[in-house]
Design an enzyme around this catalytic site. Structure first.
Site, short mmCIF file in Angstrom:
data_model
loop_
_atom_site.label_atom_id
_atom_site.label_comp_id
_atom_site.label_asym_id
_atom_site.label_seq_id
_atom_site.Cartn_x
_atom_site.Cartn_y
_atom_site.Cartn_z
N LYS A 188 -7.17 -11.62 -4.95
CA LYS A 188 -8.20 -11.58 -3.90
C LYS A 188 -9.28 -10.56 -4.24
O LYS A 188 -8.97 -9.49 -4.77
CB LYS A 188 -7.45 -11.21 -2.62
CG LYS A 188 -8.26 -11.01 -1.41
CD LYS A 188 -7.38 -10.43 -0.30
CE LYS A 188 -7.17 -8.95 -0.48
NZ LYS A 188 -6.91 -8.19 0.73
N LYS A 221 0.81 -1.22 0.00
CA LYS A 221 0.00 0.00 0.00
C LYS A 221 0.84 1.26 0.00
O LYS A 221 0.36 2.34 -0.36
CB LYS A 221 -0.91 0.02 1.23
CG LYS A 221 -2.11 -0.89 1.09
CD LYS A 221 -3.15 -0.57 2.14
CE LYS A 221 -4.33 -1.51 2.04
NZ LYS A 221 -5.19 -1.47 3.21
N LYS A 281 -11.92 -4.48 -1.68
CA LYS A 281 -12.77 -3.29 -1.71
C LYS A 281 -12.18 -2.23 -2.63
O LYS A 281 -12.90 -1.51 -3.29
CB LYS A 281 -12.90 -2.70 -0.30
CG LYS A 281 -13.81 -3.48 0.61
CD LYS A 281 -14.23 -2.62 1.81
CE LYS A 281 -14.44 -3.46 3.06
NZ LYS A 281 -13.48 -3.19 4.12
P1 TYM Z 1 -10.94 -5.26 6.01
O1 TYM Z 1 -11.90 -4.17 6.29
O2 TYM Z 1 -10.04 -5.13 4.84
O3 TYM Z 1 -11.72 -6.63 5.83
C1 TYM Z 1 -12.66 -7.11 6.78
C2 TYM Z 1 -12.56 -8.61 6.90
O4 TYM Z 1 -12.82 -9.22 5.63
C3 TYM Z 1 -11.77 -10.15 5.32
N1 TYM Z 1 -11.60 -10.18 3.85
C4 TYM Z 1 -11.67 -11.30 3.11
N2 TYM Z 1 -11.88 -12.58 3.46
C5 TYM Z 1 -11.90 -13.49 2.45
N3 TYM Z 1 -11.73 -13.18 1.15
C6 TYM Z 1 -11.51 -11.90 0.76
N4 TYM Z 1 -11.34 -11.61 -0.53
C7 TYM Z 1 -11.47 -10.89 1.77
N5 TYM Z 1 -11.27 -9.55 1.74
C8 TYM Z 1 -11.36 -9.13 3.03
C9 TYM Z 1 -10.55 -9.57 6.00
O5 TYM Z 1 -9.55 -10.55 6.20
C10 TYM Z 1 -11.14 -9.07 7.31
O6 TYM Z 1 -11.25 -10.13 8.24
N6 TYM Z 1 -7.27 -4.49 9.30
C11 TYM Z 1 -8.57 -5.08 9.14
C12 TYM Z 1 -9.63 -4.54 10.08
C13 TYM Z 1 -9.30 -4.59 11.54
C14 TYM Z 1 -9.34 -5.73 12.39
C15 TYM Z 1 -9.04 -5.24 13.71
C16 TYM Z 1 -9.58 -7.08 12.18
C17 TYM Z 1 -8.99 -3.51 12.33
N7 TYM Z 1 -8.84 -3.92 13.64
C18 TYM Z 1 -8.99 -6.10 14.78
C19 TYM Z 1 -9.53 -7.94 13.27
C20 TYM Z 1 -9.23 -7.44 14.56
C21 TYM Z 1 -9.05 -4.78 7.73
O7 TYM Z 1 -8.62 -3.84 7.10
O8 TYM Z 1 -10.08 -5.58 7.33
#
Ligand code: TYM
Length: 342
Positions: free
Chosen positions: A199, A118, A202
């Site tokens: 993958k 990123k 978003k």
């Molecule tokens: P984020 O917002 O990118 O994604 C949210 C959750 O969705 C999962 N995910 C996927 N799983 C399967 N296939 C995909 N293509 C896919 N794209 C996204 C992500 O793995 C995630 O579980 N940093 C984190 C948010 C966060 C967080 C936390 C998570 C902040 N604090 C504490 C757990 C605990 C994030 O950006 O997720």
């Protein structure tokens, strides 16, 4: 009747309010959260402080936060059973993140693959992008979470959270629970429909044919899946062969949405005349699963006052858990906590 004495395991996870929530978010993470809340104590947060590591239009961000919370409720997060809240509504997250930032070696952060991809342009990337996983560790460690259900892309961040907790415990005495990542065998990495070797994400979510958003209309879902990239063969099998990634992805989605085991899934396609039949069945499974989510979401978005009320209740409950913990963290490192803050 005697009550069970074993405390319920505590589960915490988060999702960013940027972009449109998609099938990957649902199948990799949110579906697990909904299932976990039946037996475990769930805490789920909309991580708006993470979202601002890159520029967000202020008005849009406010709407996205509400929209993301509404979608989580629409997916089945029950505010009676779980704590649903917005990260920035609980100040302890920022405080804990700063203290943990000061405990985290720079080298650990520079090794994070998500940061490397990123922040290719270091002159423009924010410092927040580098320390992003420390804020994530703070989210988890503040609540002594036992389990963190996430998709595969968060694996490295969770290892880091454990390392940060371990180092802090070693330096200052036992303070944090070491959280366990919960990553599904199926669904941990839902691939893009337009490129099954990447993958679903978003950031590319607005590109035609890339993702199915949880707010997409039936016709759009059908169109996206009809166009999904597969291969030139005819074999409908679960496979790790990159050549079969498209078919494997479609079967995985179907499996998770129908709740069937692998054998039953393959049986459904034993008579299929080609990928067209597979795509049709997957599209119907997705449409049937998403339609009620979209409808509940639309109803919830029609009553922003009620949504704000639910989020205020969630923040109160989260604060009640996070406040004593942040006091403990501060005391451990030698910061005094005046009576007014207790
Ligand atoms: P984020 O917002 O990118 O994604 C949210 C959750 O969705 C999962 N995910 C996927 N799983 C399967 N296939 C995909 N293509 C896919 N794209 C996204 C992500 O793995 C995630 O579980 N940093 C984190 C948010 C966060 C967080 C936390 C998570 C902040 N604090 C504490 C757990 C605990 C994030 O950006 O997720």
């Amino acid at each position: 009747m005697t009550e069970s004495k074993t405390p319920r395991r505590r589960v915490l996870s988060g999702i960013q309010p940027s972009g449109r929530m998609h099938l990957g978010n649902y199948l990799g993470a949110v579906q697990q959260w909904v299932q976990a809340q039946e037996e475990k104590e769930g805490l789920y947060c909309v991580v708006d402080l993470h979202a601002i590591t890159v520029y967000q239009d202020p008005e849009e961000l406010e709407e996205q936060v509400r929209g993301t919370a509404a979608l989580l409720l629409a997916c089945g997060i029950d505010p009676e059973k779980s704590v649903l809240f917005v990260q920035s509504h609980v100040r302890a997250h920022s405080e804990a993140a700063w203290i943990l930032n000061c405990q985290t070696p720079l080298g650990w952060l520079e090794r994070m693959t998500q940061f490397k991809s990123k922040a290719a342009n270091k002159e423009r990337a924010s410092a927040g992008l580098l320390t992003y996983p420390v804020l994530q560790a703070a989210d988890i460690l503040l609540y002594d979470a036992d389990e963190v259900p996430v998709g595969d892309d968060q694996r490295q961040h969770l290892e880091l959270a454990r390392d940060i907790a371990g180092r802090f415990n070693h330096l200052y005495g036992e303070t944090f629970v070491l959280p366990e990542p919960v990553i599904r065998k199926f669904g941990a990495r839902i691939m893009a429909f337009d490129n099954p070797t990447a993958k679903m994400s978003k950031s590319s979510g607005d590109a035609q044919g890339h993702a199915v958003a949880l707010t997409d209309e039936d016709a759009k879902i059908r169109k996206t899946i009809k166009r999904a990239v597969t291969d030139s063969g005819r074999e409908i099998v679960f496979s790790e062969d990159p050549e079969k990634a498209g078919v494997n992805n479609l079967l995985t989605i179907y499996k998770l949405l129908t709740g069937k085991d692998q054998e039953a899934v393959l049986k459904d396609f034993a008579e299929a005349r080609g990928y067209g039949d597979l795509k049709k069945a997957v599209a119907e499974a997705v449409v049937e699963s998403i339609r009620p989510i979209r409808e509940r979401y639309e109803r919830l978005m029609g009553d922003p006052a009620e949504l704000d009320r639910l989020l205020a209740v969630g923040a109160d409950r989260a604060r009640a858990l996070a406040e004593p913990k942040i006091i403990q963290i501060k005391e451990r490192v030698g910061l005094t906590v005046p009576a007014a803050l207790r």
